[in-house]
Design a protein around this motif. Sequence first.
Motif, PDB file in Angstrom:
ATOM      1  N   ASP A 203       0.828  -1.215   0.000  1.00 26.30           N
ATOM      2  CA  ASP A 203       0.000   0.000   0.000  1.00 26.30           C
ATOM      3  C   ASP A 203       0.854   1.253   0.000  1.00 26.30           C
ATOM      4  N   ALA A 204       1.907   1.240   0.816  1.00 22.83           N
ATOM      5  CA  ALA A 204       2.781   2.410   0.903  1.00 22.83           C
ATOM      6  C   ALA A 204       3.487   2.654  -0.435  1.00 22.83           C
ATOM      7  N   PHE A 205       3.949   1.562  -1.076  1.00 23.59           N
ATOM      8  CA  PHE A 205       4.630   1.688  -2.364  1.00 23.59           C
ATOM      9  C   PHE A 205       3.678   2.255  -3.420  1.00 23.59           C
ATOM     10  N   ARG A 206       2.457   1.768  -3.428  1.00 19.27           N
ATOM     11  CA  ARG A 206       1.480   2.269  -4.402  1.00 19.27           C
ATOM     12  C   ARG A 206       1.197   3.755  -4.178  1.00 19.27           C
ATOM     13  N   ASN A 207       1.042   4.130  -2.911  1.00 18.75           N
ATOM     14  CA  ASN A 207       0.760   5.539  -2.602  1.00 18.75           C
ATOM     15  C   ASN A 207       1.923   6.449  -2.967  1.00 18.75           C
ATOM     16  N   LEU A 208       3.143   5.962  -2.675  1.00 15.16           N
ATOM     17  CA  LEU A 208       4.323   6.776  -2.983  1.00 15.16           C
ATOM     18  C   LEU A 208       4.517   6.867  -4.500  1.00 15.16           C
ATOM     19  N   SER A 209       4.293   5.784  -5.202  1.00 13.95           N
ATOM     20  CA  SER A 209       4.384   5.800  -6.668  1.00 13.95           C
ATOM     21  C   SER A 209       3.351   6.753  -7.251  1.00 13.95           C
ATOM     22  N   SER A 210       2.165   6.733  -6.674  1.00 13.27           N
ATOM     23  CA  SER A 210       1.100   7.633  -7.136  1.00 13.27           C
ATOM     24  C   SER A 210       1.501   9.096  -6.930  1.00 13.27           C
ATOM     25  N   LEU A 211       2.144   9.368  -5.788  1.00 11.77           N
ATOM     26  CA  LEU A 211       2.627  10.724  -5.514  1.00 11.77           C
ATOM     27  C   LEU A 211       3.633  11.146  -6.580  1.00 11.77           C
ATOM     28  N   PHE A 212       4.582  10.271  -6.894  1.00 12.53           N
ATOM     29  CA  PHE A 212       5.609  10.605  -7.883  1.00 12.53           C
ATOM     30  C   PHE A 212       5.003  10.775  -9.279  1.00 12.53           C
ATOM     31  N   LYS A 213       3.939  10.061  -9.573  1.00 14.07           N
ATOM     32  CA  LYS A 213       3.260  10.244 -10.859  1.00 14.07           C
ATOM     33  C   LYS A 213       2.616  11.629 -10.924  1.00 14.07           C
ATOM     34  N   ASP A 214       2.039  12.062  -9.813  1.00 15.45           N
ATOM     35  CA  ASP A 214       1.427  13.395  -9.769  1.00 15.45           C
ATOM     36  C   ASP A 214       2.466  14.501  -9.952  1.00 15.45           C
ATOM     37  N   LEU A 215       3.694  14.227  -9.491  1.00 18.95           N
ATOM     38  CA  LEU A 215       4.754  15.240  -9.525  1.00 18.95           C
ATOM     39  C   LEU A 215       5.637  15.132 -10.763  1.00 18.95           C
ATOM     40  N   TYR A 216       5.273  14.271 -11.691  1.00 17.24           N
ATOM     41  CA  TYR A 216       6.129  13.971 -12.850  1.00 17.24           C
ATOM     42  C   TYR A 216       6.598  15.239 -13.570  1.00 17.24           C
ATOM     43  N   ASP A 217       5.663  16.127 -13.878  1.00 19.03           N
ATOM     44  CA  ASP A 217       6.016  17.327 -14.655  1.00 19.03           C
ATOM     45  C   ASP A 217       6.797  18.353 -13.846  1.00 19.03           C
ATOM     46  N   LYS A 218       6.872  18.158 -12.531  1.00 26.44           N
ATOM     47  CA  LYS A 218       7.594  19.115 -11.685  1.00 26.44           C
ATOM     48  C   LYS A 218       9.012  18.644 -11.388  1.00 26.44           C
ATOM     49  N   THR A 219       9.422  17.548 -11.997  1.00 28.96           N
ATOM     50  CA  THR A 219      10.762  17.006 -11.722  1.00 28.96           C
ATOM     51  C   THR A 219      11.603  17.020 -12.986  1.00 28.96           C
ATOM     52  N   SER A 220      12.914  16.997 -12.800  1.00 30.45           N
ATOM     53  CA  SER A 220      13.834  17.025 -13.935  1.00 30.45           C
ATOM     54  C   SER A 220      13.860  15.670 -14.631  1.00 30.45           C
ATOM     55  N   ALA A 221      14.403  15.638 -15.841  1.00 30.74           N
ATOM     56  CA  ALA A 221      14.483  14.388 -16.603  1.00 30.74           C
ATOM     57  C   ALA A 221      15.354  13.365 -15.877  1.00 30.74           C
ATOM     58  N   ASN A 222      16.472  13.819 -15.291  1.00 25.73           N
ATOM     59  CA  ASN A 222      17.340  12.895 -14.555  1.00 25.73           C
ATOM     60  C   ASN A 222      16.631  12.333 -13.323  1.00 25.73           C
ATOM     61  N   THR A 223      15.819  13.169 -12.668  1.00 24.18           N
ATOM     62  CA  THR A 223      15.043  12.698 -11.516  1.00 24.18           C
ATOM     63  C   THR A 223      13.977  11.703 -11.961  1.00 24.18           C
ATOM     64  N   GLN A 224      13.328  11.978 -13.070  1.00 23.54           N
ATOM     65  CA  GLN A 224      12.332  11.034 -13.606  1.00 23.54           C
ATOM     66  C   GLN A 224      12.971   9.676 -13.870  1.00 23.54           C
ATOM     67  N   ARG A 225      14.164   9.695 -14.463  1.00 20.39           N
ATOM     68  CA  ARG A 225      14.867   8.431 -14.747  1.00 20.39           C
ATOM     69  C   ARG A 225      15.230   7.723 -13.446  1.00 20.39           C
ATOM     70  N   ALA A 226      15.680   8.489 -12.435  1.00 17.07           N
ATOM     71  CA  ALA A 226      16.051   7.885 -11.150  1.00 17.07           C
ATOM     72  C   ALA A 226      14.831   7.300 -10.444  1.00 17.07           C
ATOM     73  N   LEU A 227      13.706   7.990 -10.508  1.00 21.67           N
ATOM     74  CA  LEU A 227      12.478   7.485  -9.889  1.00 21.67           C
ATOM     75  C   LEU A 227      11.979   6.236 -10.604  1.00 21.67           C
ATOM     76  N   TYR A 228      12.118   6.224 -11.922  1.00 15.67           N
ATOM     77  CA  TYR A 228      11.776   5.001 -12.673  1.00 15.67           C
ATOM     78  C   TYR A 228      12.646   3.840 -12.188  1.00 15.67           C
ATOM     79  N   GLY A 229      13.949   4.106 -11.996  1.00 15.93           N
ATOM     80  CA  GLY A 229      14.856   3.059 -11.521  1.00 15.93           C
ATOM     81  C   GLY A 229      14.457   2.541 -10.145  1.00 15.93           C
ATOM     82  N   TRP A 230      14.030   3.460  -9.255  1.00 16.96           N
ATOM     83  CA  TRP A 230      13.592   3.045  -7.909  1.00 16.96           C
ATOM     84  C   TRP A 230      12.326   2.193  -7.992  1.00 16.96           C
ATOM     85  N   MET A 231      11.368   2.621  -8.795  1.00 16.68           N
ATOM     86  CA  MET A 231      10.120   1.859  -8.941  1.00 16.68           C
ATOM     87  C   MET A 231      10.383   0.491  -9.584  1.00 16.68           C
TER      88      MET A 231
END
Length: 1128
Positions: A203-231
Amino acid sequence: MSRLLKICFLLVSVNNAEIAHTQNPEDLPPLLHKAVEEVITGKYLNALLDILNFQRSNVWTADILTKVMAYFHAQGVTFTLSSLQMSIKSYLKNLLNQPRQLLSELQQLDQQQFQTAMKYLFNSRKEHLKMGYIILDWDKTRERIFQSPGVNRTLFLLTLDKCFLALSALDCVDILGQVLRVSALNYLQPDVIGSLPNVLQEDAFRNLSSLFKDLYDKTSANTQRALYGWMKQILQKSYNMTEFNESASWVSAESLWILGRYMVHLPLEEILKITRKEIRLFISYDNATKQLDMVYDITPELAQAFLERINSSGFDVRNTSTLYRLGLLVCFYDDLEQMDAAVARALLHQMIKCNQLRGFQAEVHKLKSQLLNIAMQNQTLNDTLGSLSDAVVGLTSSQLESLSPEAVHNAIATLNQVSGWAKSQVMILSNKYLSYEKVLSFHNVSQMGALVTGISTQSLHSMNPGELSQLIRGTTSQYLSDLSPAQQQGILRKIATSGGFSSSVKDIQGAFFKEVSLSGLWKQTGYSSSMMKEKELRRSQALYLYELLSKENHPVDLLSTGQLVKGLTCQLIESMGTDVFLNNFKFFEMNLHLLSPYQVNCLAWKFWKVSNASIPPFLFLVLPAEYLEYVSGPLCVPFIESLGRTEMDLLNPSPDKRNAVLQKVQECLNSSVADEYDVDLLGNLICHLPPAFLQGRMSLKAMAAALPQFKLCQQLSHEQRTEIKYKLLELYGSSSNWTAETTLDVGPFIALLSKEELNVLAEKFPDIILQIAKTIGPVSSAEELLSTVFESVSNASANTPSSLSTPDCLGTRAPSSDEIIKLAEANVFWSVQELKCMDSGTFDKNVELLGTVSGFNNSQLIALKEKAKQVWGSLPAWRSYHVVSLGRIALALTEHEIWELDLHSIDTVSVLSQQTEWTFIQARSILEGFLEDSGQTISTLKSFDLVGLGTILCALNSTEIMSIRIAEFSAVVARIGQLLCSTPVLRQFKKMAESVFGAAASWNGSVLQEIGTIAGGLTEDELKAFDKSLMPYFQPAAVRHIPPEIFQALSPEQIANLGPENAAMVTGSQREHLDPSQLQSLVLALDGGRSSSLDTESGAGSPQEVQTPEPGVYIGQVMLAVSVDGLQ
C-alpha cells in the motif's frame, strides 16, 4: 514556531509564584522533569515536544507550575523576563534562519519526540492548541513553517532520514506528499532518490508511486529516470523470480499501472518482451486510457512498440473501441495500408489530443494529412468536414475557400471546438458560416466558439446593440479577449452610441474592460467596488475609479478588488492612518505585480515612517541604497528570502541600486552559494547574481539545485549564461558524454555550446535538440544552435529536389512541409534560391508559419513575396485572408504593390499594422490604400478604424490629424498613446488630446496615464508648468519620447519626483542636456529617494535622523513580521 517556544518559558515566568526552598526531581512527573532539564541545557525544541507529549495525558495545575519554578530555583537557574526574551529570540534566529541547524536538532530527537513533532506538524487537525492557560493559533503557525523553503527542505530530508523507522510507512508517504507538493522541483534531485526506502509494504509503495506520478512534470528528466529506476527495483523484487527466464519480462499489467507515466522510460527491448496476456490485461483496464492520454513525452519508437504488442495481444488496433483506448499512442499510428475511411475518421477524432505531445508535431501533422486523404476517399470535403476533427486546421486557404456555406454551418459544432486556427482560416470559415446565416444575431454568433474572432469589425459594429450586450455577458464572452483591438472597439462603439452603455459597462469583464476610454468612464455613474472584481483596469482607469470610489468606500473594500490598487496615489497612501495601512498591507503584497515601482516606493516610505522596525525587507530594494546598511546579521535571511519571493524586475531598480542590493546579498551569504539551502533562500534572486559570483562563488552542489531555477529566468545576460554553461560542464562533464536526460535538463543552455559540441548532441539526440530549439527565441540569441538544427533536419530528410521545372530550380533542394514545421525559427537558414524553388502547395500550407520567422532578411522576404504572387496570382486578386496570412512577408511589399492590394477591410489593415518595421512610404501607402478602398476620408474614420490603423497613424500629417473627429479620437486615446510616433506627430495628437481633456495645464494623473506617449508632444512651457506631484504619472514610454531640448526644461524638483521607473527611462541624449543640479535630482529619483520638501511633508526623516531600534527588538520584530508573521 516562536509562539510554541515562548510557551516553554512562559511556564517558568510566572511572577509571584511561591517557590519551595527544596525540590527533589522525584516531585516532578518524569516527562516534565526531562523537559525542565532540557530547558536548563538549552535544548528548547526537545523541551517543547516533551511538554506537548506530557499534556496529552496530564492536566496543568498551579501546583505543577510551582514545582517547576521550585526545581529551577533548586538548580540555581534564574530567569528574568528580559533574558528570557533574548534567549527565545536567539533560539528563533538559529531555527528559522539556519535550517541546516534545525535539521541537525531534529535529527537528534528521540523516537517519542520525533513522533510528537510529526503528529503536530502534519497530522494535527486542530486549529488551536492549548498549553496550560495559553491558546495557540496552530493553523497559522503551520502555515508559516511551510512557507519557509529552507525549513521545508529540512522537513523533507528529515522525513527521508527518520520517518520510515519511526512511523508507519503510509504516514510517512502522506508526510512526503505534503512537503513535496510545495517544491518537488527543488527537493527531488537524483541523488536524493537513493535515500528512498527500497523495501516497502504494498500500500505504501502504491501511494508513494502515485505521488511521484502526480509530480512527474515538476521534476527534472534525470530525476524522472532515477524514480523510474527506484520503482523498477521494487517491482522486480515482487516479480515471481521462479518463472524468470531471459525472454520473459518483469513488466506485468500491474507494473504498467503502477509505473503510469514512468512507462515511457521502459527500454524498447523490455516493451517487446511484455507477454500478450499482460498487455491485454493492461489495455482492458478502464484507467489505461487515462494513463495513455498523459504520456506526453513518449517517443515514436516506444509508442509503436506498444502498438505492436497491443495488436499482437488479440486487440485489433483498427477496431474503433480499441482506438479509443490507445490515448496518445494514436499519434504514432503507422498501419495505414487498406484503411477504410471510418477508421481514419475515428483516428482523427482521437488525434485531437496530440498537440499535447512534447515534440514530433511535424510527424503528427504528416499523419493527420495522410488520414485526411483516406477519410475523404470517394467523398467531398463538404460532406466530411464535420467528421475530420482538428485535422481541418491542416487545410489550405484554397481548400477552405472551396467549402459551401451550408457545409460550414452543418459542421459548426465540430469547428467551434477546434484550437490552433490561423487568422486567415478563421476569417474564411466565419465568412462562410455567416453568409449562410444571413443575419448576425446573438444566437448564431454564440454557436461560433473560437471562430468568433473571424467576424469582421464592421459586421460586429452593425449588430443590434441589445444583442451585443448579450454577447458580452454570454458564453461567447470568454473569446472577447481574443478579438483584435479594432473588433473590441467596434463592439464598444456600437453599445456606447446606442445609449445603453451605462448598463453594459457593468457587464464588461476581464481584459475587455481595458478598452473602455477614460472619457467614457467619466460619462457614467453608479460604479461600485464590487463591480471591479472581475475587471482588468488600465492605470488611468484605476486612478479615476479609486479616487471616485474612495469617497464612499473604506480602503479595504477597494484594495480587496485587486485591480483598483493600480489607482492608489502616493498622497492616498500618505493619508492612510497607521492601523489602516498596516492592517491592509497584505493586499499590497498580494498584488505587487499590479503596482508600479513608484507606488512600491511610496509604500516603502510610508512603512518606514509608521513602523520602520517591522518593515518587510523587500521594501529596502526601493529605498535609497544607504538604507541597506540596516540589513545585517539576523536581518540577512529574512531580507534575502523576502527578495527571493519578489520579482526584482517588477520593482525596476536602477543598475546602481541593483548592484548595491546584490552586493548586500553576497555579504549576507558570506560571499558564496554553498549548497541547496542557499539556493532555496535566494529564490528569484538567483537570476540576478553577477557572472563573476557565479564563476567563483557557487558550488557544484548548489549549481545542481539551481539549474531548474536558472531555466525559469527571463533575462539572463550573455555573460551570466556563459558562466552557467561552464558550471554545467564542470557539473556534468563533457557534453559528448551527456545522456538524453542531462541534455533535456540543461535545456536552453545548450545554445551556448560550440558548434562541434552541438553537432555531437544533435547526432545522438536529434529529437531532443529539436524540442529544445523550439523554446529558443530569435536566431540572434542562438545562431549556432538553430544552425545545427537546420543541418540536422536537412541531413535527416530526403533531399527533395524542386518540382518546379524552371532552369534555375533544376537540382535545387526545395523546403518540404515537414522540414518547415520542424525548423520553426531555424527556417532562416534556407537560401533565397531554395525559397524561390519551394513547391506551390508547400508554400500555401505553410505561409503563416513562414510569416512568423523573425530572422528572415529582406532578400528572403522578397523571395517569399514573389512565391506568394506565383501561387495566389496577381495582387489585385488577393483576398483579405491572403494578405493577413503573410505576416512579416508583407514587409517586402513595395509602395506600388501595396496600392494594388484590396485594403477595404480595417481587419486586414489591423493585421498589417501589427508589423513594426514599415518604412514611412509603406505606411503611407497602406493608409492611402485603406482610405481609397473603403471610400473614407480621415474625417469619416470611426474609433475602430483608428485602432485598426495602429502604427500606420504615425504616417498622418498635421492637417489629417486635426481632421479626426474628436468623439472618435476620445474613445481610443489610450490606444493611440501606445504608438511610438515622431515628435511632430505627437504634438498634433497632443492638440487633439486637449480637445478631449482640456488644456494641458489642467491635466491630472489619470489623464497623463491615458495619453501615454502623446505627452512626448508637450511644449517646453507646458512641461515646466506641471506640478512636481504629477511627474510619476507620465508613462515611462512618454518620458523617453520627450525631446532632449524640451526635457531639459524640467526643474530639479520635477526630475526628483519622476519616480524610479520614469527616471530609469531617461535617455543618454536627455541626460546630456541636464545641468549638475538636474542630474543630482535624477540620481535621487533613480535611488528611490525623496526631496527634502517631500520629506518635510510626509514627516519621513533621512536615514541618519531615524531612531534605530534596539538591535534585539529590531531583529525580533522584523523576523516575526517576515518569517513568522501572525504567530503572536
